[in-house]
Write a protein that holds these residues in place. Structure first.
Motif, mmCIF file in Angstrom:
data_model
loop_
_atom_site.group_PDB
_atom_site.id
_atom_site.type_symbol
_atom_site.label_atom_id
_atom_site.label_comp_id
_atom_site.label_asym_id
_atom_site.label_seq_id
_atom_site.Cartn_x
_atom_site.Cartn_y
_atom_site.Cartn_z
ATOM 1 N N ALA A 303 0.867 -1.181 0.000
ATOM 2 C CA ALA A 303 0.000 0.000 0.000
ATOM 3 C C ALA A 303 0.897 1.223 0.000
ATOM 4 O O ALA A 303 1.888 1.266 0.709
ATOM 5 N N SER A 304 0.538 2.204 -0.805
ATOM 6 C CA SER A 304 1.378 3.377 -0.971
ATOM 7 C C SER A 304 0.481 4.619 -0.950
ATOM 8 O O SER A 304 -0.367 4.797 -1.822
ATOM 9 N N GLN A 305 0.658 5.459 0.069
ATOM 10 C CA GLN A 305 -0.234 6.615 0.227
ATOM 11 C C GLN A 305 0.093 7.742 -0.758
ATOM 12 O O GLN A 305 1.239 7.921 -1.143
ATOM 13 N N VAL A 306 -0.936 8.477 -1.100
ATOM 14 C CA VAL A 306 -0.787 9.656 -1.959
ATOM 15 C C VAL A 306 -0.706 10.882 -1.045
ATOM 16 O O VAL A 306 -1.599 11.110 -0.230
ATOM 17 N N SER A 307 0.376 11.664 -1.175
ATOM 18 C CA SER A 307 0.527 12.844 -0.309
ATOM 19 C C SER A 307 0.045 14.114 -1.002
ATOM 20 O O SER A 307 -0.331 15.079 -0.350
ATOM 21 N N LEU A 308 0.082 14.100 -2.337
ATOM 22 C CA LEU A 308 -0.379 15.266 -3.098
ATOM 23 C C LEU A 308 -1.006 14.776 -4.390
ATOM 24 O O LEU A 308 -0.458 13.898 -5.055
ATOM 25 N N LEU A 309 -2.160 15.318 -4.715
ATOM 26 C CA LEU A 309 -2.804 15.015 -5.994
ATOM 27 C C LEU A 309 -3.153 16.337 -6.660
ATOM 28 O O LEU A 309 -3.923 17.132 -6.117
ATOM 29 N N THR A 310 -2.553 16.561 -7.843
ATOM 30 C CA THR A 310 -2.819 17.807 -8.560
ATOM 31 C C THR A 310 -3.789 17.533 -9.704
ATOM 32 O O THR A 310 -3.561 16.647 -10.526
ATOM 33 N N TYR A 311 -4.869 18.310 -9.715
ATOM 34 C CA TYR A 311 -5.897 18.180 -10.756
ATOM 35 C C TYR A 311 -6.109 19.569 -11.330
ATOM 36 O O TYR A 311 -6.756 20.414 -10.712
ATOM 37 N N GLY A 312 -5.525 19.854 -12.481
ATOM 38 C CA GLY A 312 -5.598 21.202 -13.043
ATOM 39 C C GLY A 312 -4.997 22.182 -12.055
ATOM 40 O O GLY A 312 -3.852 22.030 -11.622
ATOM 41 N N ALA A 313 -5.779 23.184 -11.657
ATOM 42 C CA ALA A 313 -5.287 24.219 -10.747
ATOM 43 C C ALA A 313 -5.414 23.813 -9.278
ATOM 44 O O ALA A 313 -4.963 24.525 -8.387
ATOM 45 N N LEU A 314 -6.051 22.671 -9.042
ATOM 46 C CA LEU A 314 -6.311 22.260 -7.652
ATOM 47 C C LEU A 314 -5.211 21.339 -7.127
ATOM 48 O O LEU A 314 -4.906 20.314 -7.742
ATOM 49 N N ASP A 315 -4.623 21.702 -6.010
ATOM 50 C CA ASP A 315 -3.688 20.828 -5.313
ATOM 51 C C ASP A 315 -4.408 20.223 -4.112
ATOM 52 O O ASP A 315 -4.806 20.952 -3.201
ATOM 53 N N ILE A 316 -4.549 18.914 -4.124
ATOM 54 C CA ILE A 316 -5.187 18.237 -2.992
ATOM 55 C C ILE A 316 -4.084 17.752 -2.057
ATOM 56 O O ILE A 316 -3.290 16.888 -2.413
ATOM 57 N N HIS A 317 -4.034 18.385 -0.892
ATOM 58 C CA HIS A 317 -3.054 17.975 0.126
ATOM 59 C C HIS A 317 -3.771 17.131 1.167
ATOM 60 O O HIS A 317 -4.955 17.330 1.421
ATOM 61 N N PHE A 318 -3.045 16.233 1.767
ATOM 62 C CA PHE A 318 -3.668 15.344 2.749
ATOM 63 C C PHE A 318 -3.117 15.605 4.140
ATOM 64 O O PHE A 318 -1.962 15.991 4.303
ATOM 65 N N ASN A 319 -3.959 15.361 5.120
ATOM 66 C CA ASN A 319 -3.528 15.434 6.504
ATOM 67 C C ASN A 319 -3.056 14.040 6.905
ATOM 68 O O ASN A 319 -3.860 13.154 7.207
ATOM 69 N N GLU A 320 -1.738 13.864 6.889
ATOM 70 C CA GLU A 320 -1.177 12.527 7.057
ATOM 71 C C GLU A 320 -1.546 11.895 8.391
ATOM 72 O O GLU A 320 -1.541 10.681 8.539
ATOM 73 N N SER A 321 -1.847 12.739 9.380
ATOM 74 C CA SER A 321 -2.179 12.169 10.689
ATOM 75 C C SER A 321 -3.539 11.458 10.663
ATOM 76 O O SER A 321 -3.868 10.706 11.568
ATOM 77 N N ASN A 322 -4.323 11.684 9.599
ATOM 78 C CA ASN A 322 -5.619 10.990 9.494
ATOM 79 C C ASN A 322 -5.505 9.646 8.778
ATOM 80 O O ASN A 322 -6.467 8.900 8.704
ATOM 81 N N TRP A 323 -4.326 9.358 8.213
ATOM 82 C CA TRP A 323 -4.182 8.098 7.476
ATOM 83 C C TRP A 323 -4.210 6.929 8.444
ATOM 84 O O TRP A 323 -3.510 6.929 9.455
ATOM 85 N N ASP A 324 -5.009 5.956 8.100
ATOM 86 C CA ASP A 324 -5.195 4.853 9.028
ATOM 87 C C ASP A 324 -5.439 3.550 8.257
ATOM 88 O O ASP A 324 -4.759 2.547 8.457
ATOM 89 N N MET A 325 -6.407 3.607 7.330
ATOM 90 C CA MET A 325 -6.812 2.395 6.614
ATOM 91 C C MET A 325 -5.658 1.763 5.844
ATOM 92 O O MET A 325 -5.471 0.549 5.875
ATOM 93 N N SER A 326 -4.874 2.593 5.148
ATOM 94 C CA SER A 326 -3.781 2.058 4.346
ATOM 95 C C SER A 326 -2.745 1.357 5.223
ATOM 96 O O SER A 326 -2.239 0.293 4.874
ATOM 97 N N PHE A 327 -2.453 1.962 6.382
ATOM 98 C CA PHE A 327 -1.472 1.336 7.285
ATOM 99 C C PHE A 327 -2.000 0.000 7.808
ATOM 100 O O PHE A 327 -1.275 -0.989 7.860
ATOM 101 N N LYS A 328 -3.286 -0.003 8.203
ATOM 102 C CA LYS A 328 -3.868 -1.232 8.763
ATOM 103 C C LYS A 328 -3.920 -2.348 7.720
ATOM 104 O O LYS A 328 -3.637 -3.507 8.019
ATOM 105 N N LEU A 329 -4.263 -1.974 6.484
ATOM 106 C CA LEU A 329 -4.335 -2.986 5.427
ATOM 107 C C LEU A 329 -2.958 -3.555 5.121
ATOM 108 O O LEU A 329 -2.781 -4.760 4.983
ATOM 109 N N LYS A 330 -1.990 -2.661 5.021
ATOM 110 C CA LYS A 330 -0.631 -3.104 4.710
ATOM 111 C C LYS A 330 -0.110 -4.040 5.804
ATOM 112 O O LYS A 330 0.422 -5.109 5.525
ATOM 113 N N GLN A 331 -0.315 -3.625 7.049
ATOM 114 C CA GLN A 331 0.159 -4.439 8.168
ATOM 115 C C GLN A 331 -0.542 -5.798 8.187
ATOM 116 O O GLN A 331 0.101 -6.840 8.370
ATOM 117 N N THR A 332 -1.851 -5.791 7.959
ATOM 118 C CA THR A 332 -2.604 -7.046 8.001
ATOM 119 C C THR A 332 -2.150 -7.994 6.892
ATOM 120 O O THR A 332 -1.930 -9.185 7.133
#
Ligand code: PLP
Length: 358
Positions: A303-332
């Motif tokens: 599992a590999s998290q996305v930290s930034l997604l750019t869509y045209g003029a929009l930069d979608i930044h993520f709050n990494e402290s909210n990431w949970d599902m990806s870590f749990k899936l990878k660990q499991t």
């Protein structure tokens, strides 16, 4: 055993020279490879021999017209050190699905599984034991006819290479929504792990890197509206109230990690929506504060998290402290693969036929 696999062992193992704490991905090969040749409508001469260059005729059909397919999978040492494979029969089926699309012959599942079993058994000391490490396996089949003309080859070679790989500390990836190039279209070859798909992705990937991104996020080929996948990973979108992954509509590679994540999530009580998902749905959810995380799924990084997604003029930044599902899936998934938790889905297959070590 149905197939008699001849084994020609090296007298000069490279194992003692390998620094298992520091293995560059994709560059270190184990001592041996599996090989079989398709001649006169049958797979012949299955054998294991030292890894070495092949002699290829300049008119080799695969070089000119691209009849070439592969798989990517991993062998692990379980908690007692026994070698195991992860869902090998799924990889056997997908190899044949890729082959069917490229007009290449089936590899009997029995041959595919027995070849893996024999090779991993022989190379078991090449399985790194550090947590998160594995022996990456690369089954490969390509045309071997020597003929200048667009036609399906009559002969093929099937190889399996084994490469020890260290823990893949995937740092989060920066993605840009691709708005010019396309990877695949339903009816094309996007569902096949075939060489040309990856060659075609290199230019867009390079242009994205020049802009500071790691990869592009592929969109559908008709409207550049619906999300497909990334590099060699499928995508999951975690919203406040739902988890969505693009439906495999004929243009998306049917990832085995993707399939495993869906099973695990269902088991945890989450319904995973497999459906078309538009980039605008993701952008809207972000603006409304409902987008939690996006991650890719694939054999290499799990599992590999996305930290930034750019869509045209929009930069979608993520709050990494909210990431949970990806870590749990990878660990499991890692714990299932290493036999540390119950394998309730029956995914882990022990290596059965130990080959005598020299
Ligand atoms: C191999 C691959 C994946 C991931 O498949 P896994 O079976 O999970 O490793 C996803 N997309 C593409 C294009 C791939 O080649």
């Amino acid at each position: 055993m149905a197939y008699q696999i001849k084994v020609n062992k090296t007298k000069d193992s490279r194992l003692p020279g390998v620094d298992f704490k520091n293995i560059p991905f994709g560059k270190v090969f184990s001592d041996h490879m599996f090989e079989a040749d398709y001649i006169d409508g049958a797979w012949t001469n299955p054998n294991i021999r030292p890894v070495e260059p092949l002699a290829i005729h300049p008119a080799n059909l695969a070089l000119h017209y691209g009849q070439s397919i592969f798989e990517g999978m991993k062998a692990f040492a379980d908690h007692e050190g026994h070698p195991v494979l992860f869902r090998p029969e799924m990889h056997a089926k997908r190899m044949n699905a890729s082959g069917a699309r490229m007009s290449m012959p089936d590899i009997p599942e029995e041959l595919f599984l027995q070849a893996l079993d024999a090779l991993v058994s022989l190379e078991r000391e090449w399985i790194p034991t550090e947590p998160g490490s594995s022996l990456y396996l690369r089954p490969l089949m390509f045309a071997t006819d020597e003929f200048i003309g667009v036609a399906a080859s009559q002969t093929y070679k099937f190889l399996i290479l084994a490469l020890p790989v260290g823990p893949y500390y995937s740092k989060p990836v920066k993605l840009i929504v691709e708005d010019h190039f396309v990877r695949a279209v339903a009816g094309g070859t996007g569902e096949a792990k075939t060489a040309g798909n990856y060659a075609a992705s290199l230019l867009p990937a390079r242009l994205a890197r020049e802009k500071g991104y790691d990869q592009v996020m592929w969109m559908d080929a008709h409207e550049f509206k619906y999300i497909q996948e990334v590099g060699t990973m499928n995508l999951f979108f975690v919203f406040k109230d739902k988890i969505v992954t693009p439906a495999t509509d004929g243009a998306i590679l049917k990832g085995i990690t993707r399939n495993s994540f869906i099973h695990i999530l269902n088991d945890w009580g989450y319904a995973v929506e497999e459906r078309p998902i538009s980039i605008d749905e993701v952008a809207d959810a972000y603006r409304e504060g409902n987008l939690i995380e996006i991650f890719g799924s694939g054999t290499a990084a799990v599992a590999s998290q996305v930290s930034l997604l750019t869509y045209g003029a929009l930069d979608i930044h993520f709050n990494e402290s909210n990431w949970d599902m990806s870590f749990k899936l990878k660990q499991t998934l890692e714990q299932i693969r290493h036999g540390l938790i119950e394998d309730k889905f029956g995914w882990v297959v022990p290596i059965e036929h130990p080959v005598e070590m020299a």
